[in-house]
Design a protein around this motif. Structure first.
Motif, PDB file in Angstrom:
ATOM      1  N   SER A   4       0.852  -1.183   0.000  1.00  0.00           N
ATOM      2  CA  SER A   4       0.000   0.000   0.000  1.00  0.00           C
ATOM      3  C   SER A   4       0.891   1.236   0.000  1.00  0.00           C
ATOM      4  O   SER A   4       2.071   1.170   0.341  1.00  0.00           O
ATOM      5  N   THR A   5       0.304   2.364  -0.411  1.00  0.00           N
ATOM      6  CA  THR A   5       1.015   3.628  -0.388  1.00  0.00           C
ATOM      7  C   THR A   5       0.042   4.734  -0.002  1.00  0.00           C
ATOM      8  O   THR A   5      -1.180   4.563  -0.104  1.00  0.00           O
ATOM      9  N   HIS A   6       0.601   5.839   0.452  1.00  0.00           N
ATOM     10  CA  HIS A   6      -0.190   6.987   0.856  1.00  0.00           C
ATOM     11  C   HIS A   6       0.627   8.216   0.483  1.00  0.00           C
ATOM     12  O   HIS A   6       1.772   8.346   0.926  1.00  0.00           O
ATOM     13  N   PRO A  15      -3.988  15.213   1.427  1.00  0.00           N
ATOM     14  CA  PRO A  15      -3.626  14.057   0.606  1.00  0.00           C
ATOM     15  C   PRO A  15      -3.546  14.423  -0.879  1.00  0.00           C
ATOM     16  O   PRO A  15      -4.242  15.327  -1.338  1.00  0.00           O
ATOM     17  N   ALA A  16      -2.705  13.716  -1.587  1.00  0.00           N
ATOM     18  CA  ALA A  16      -2.547  13.930  -3.027  1.00  0.00           C
ATOM     19  C   ALA A  16      -3.504  12.995  -3.769  1.00  0.00           C
ATOM     20  O   ALA A  16      -3.143  11.893  -4.174  1.00  0.00           O
ATOM     21  N   ALA A  17      -4.731  13.432  -3.944  1.00  0.00           N
ATOM     22  CA  ALA A  17      -5.754  12.637  -4.625  1.00  0.00           C
ATOM     23  C   ALA A  17      -5.537  12.683  -6.129  1.00  0.00           C
ATOM     24  O   ALA A  17      -5.074  13.684  -6.673  1.00  0.00           O
ATOM     25  N   THR A  43       1.291  -3.250 -12.424  1.00  0.00           N
ATOM     26  CA  THR A  43      -0.037  -2.645 -12.399  1.00  0.00           C
ATOM     27  C   THR A  43       0.091  -1.128 -12.327  1.00  0.00           C
ATOM     28  O   THR A  43       1.149  -0.601 -11.983  1.00  0.00           O
ATOM     29  N   GLU A  44      -0.986  -0.457 -12.654  1.00  0.00           N
ATOM     30  CA  GLU A  44      -1.074   0.994 -12.538  1.00  0.00           C
ATOM     31  C   GLU A  44      -2.344   1.322 -11.768  1.00  0.00           C
ATOM     32  O   GLU A  44      -3.343   0.619 -11.882  1.00  0.00           O
ATOM     33  N   ALA A  45      -2.285   2.396 -10.993  1.00  0.00           N
ATOM     34  CA  ALA A  45      -3.440   2.806 -10.191  1.00  0.00           C
ATOM     35  C   ALA A  45      -3.392   4.317  -9.989  1.00  0.00           C
ATOM     36  O   ALA A  45      -2.419   4.970 -10.364  1.00  0.00           O
ATOM     37  N   VAL A  46      -4.445   4.845  -9.375  1.00  0.00           N
ATOM     38  CA  VAL A  46      -4.545   6.274  -9.078  1.00  0.00           C
ATOM     39  C   VAL A  46      -4.933   6.412  -7.607  1.00  0.00           C
ATOM     40  O   VAL A  46      -5.809   5.678  -7.122  1.00  0.00           O
ATOM     41  N   THR A  47      -4.299   7.353  -6.913  1.00  0.00           N
ATOM     42  CA  THR A  47      -4.619   7.537  -5.497  1.00  0.00           C
ATOM     43  C   THR A  47      -6.072   7.983  -5.333  1.00  0.00           C
ATOM     44  O   THR A  47      -6.606   8.724  -6.147  1.00  0.00           O
ATOM     45  N   GLY A  51      -5.598  10.030  -0.876  1.00  0.00           N
ATOM     46  CA  GLY A  51      -4.216   9.881  -1.319  1.00  0.00           C
ATOM     47  C   GLY A  51      -3.667   8.478  -1.176  1.00  0.00           C
ATOM     48  O   GLY A  51      -2.462   8.265  -1.207  1.00  0.00           O
ATOM     49  N   ARG A  52      -4.534   7.496  -1.055  1.00  0.00           N
ATOM     50  CA  ARG A  52      -4.109   6.119  -0.789  1.00  0.00           C
ATOM     51  C   ARG A  52      -4.371   5.168  -1.954  1.00  0.00           C
ATOM     52  O   ARG A  52      -5.317   5.345  -2.718  1.00  0.00           O
TER      53      ARG A  52
END
Length: 110
Positions: A4-6, A15-17, A43-47, A51-52
């Motif tokens: 996980s990341t935040h 948070p960096a949404a 994989t690729e994702a977006v917060t 921001g998580r």
């Protein structure tokens, strides 16, 4: 358990949404010449709004990299790459990013 990341934008104090993040796995030394870059996108994702990103797959021991697209959020760093080693992919790994206009910080969280 995964990764996980935040991401926190310390200049904005929130948070960096909506930040794109890419998880990549390092190629073994014997494979790196064949792949060119030595990294494979897993994989690729977006917060999210907080921001998580959770549940990123760590499928094997080895070297991994999180690549954060910080363009538009950092005056100096358009991208932040965090390379880390995973000994046991069954353990939970949390890699936060604290982002500022001219710097950043990271650590292994819990």
């Amino acid at each position: 358990m995964g990764l996980s990341t935040h991401v926190l934008d310390t200049a904005q104090g929130r948070p960096a949404a909506g930040m794109p993040v890419r998880l990549e796995r390092g190629a073994s030394r014997s494979n790196s010449a064949q792949t060119g870059t030595g990294w494979t996108v897993v994989t690729e994702a977006v917060t999210d709004a907080d921001g998580r990103i959770g549940g990123l797959p760590l499928t094997a021991p080895g070297v991994w990299r999180l690549v954060f697209d910080t363009s538009g959020r950092s005056a100096f760093f358009p991208e932040v790459s965090i390379v880390f080693h995973v000994a046991d992919p069954a353990d939970h790994h949390h890699v936060p990013l604290l982002l500022a206009p001219f710097g950043y910080s990271t650590y292994r969280g819990s």
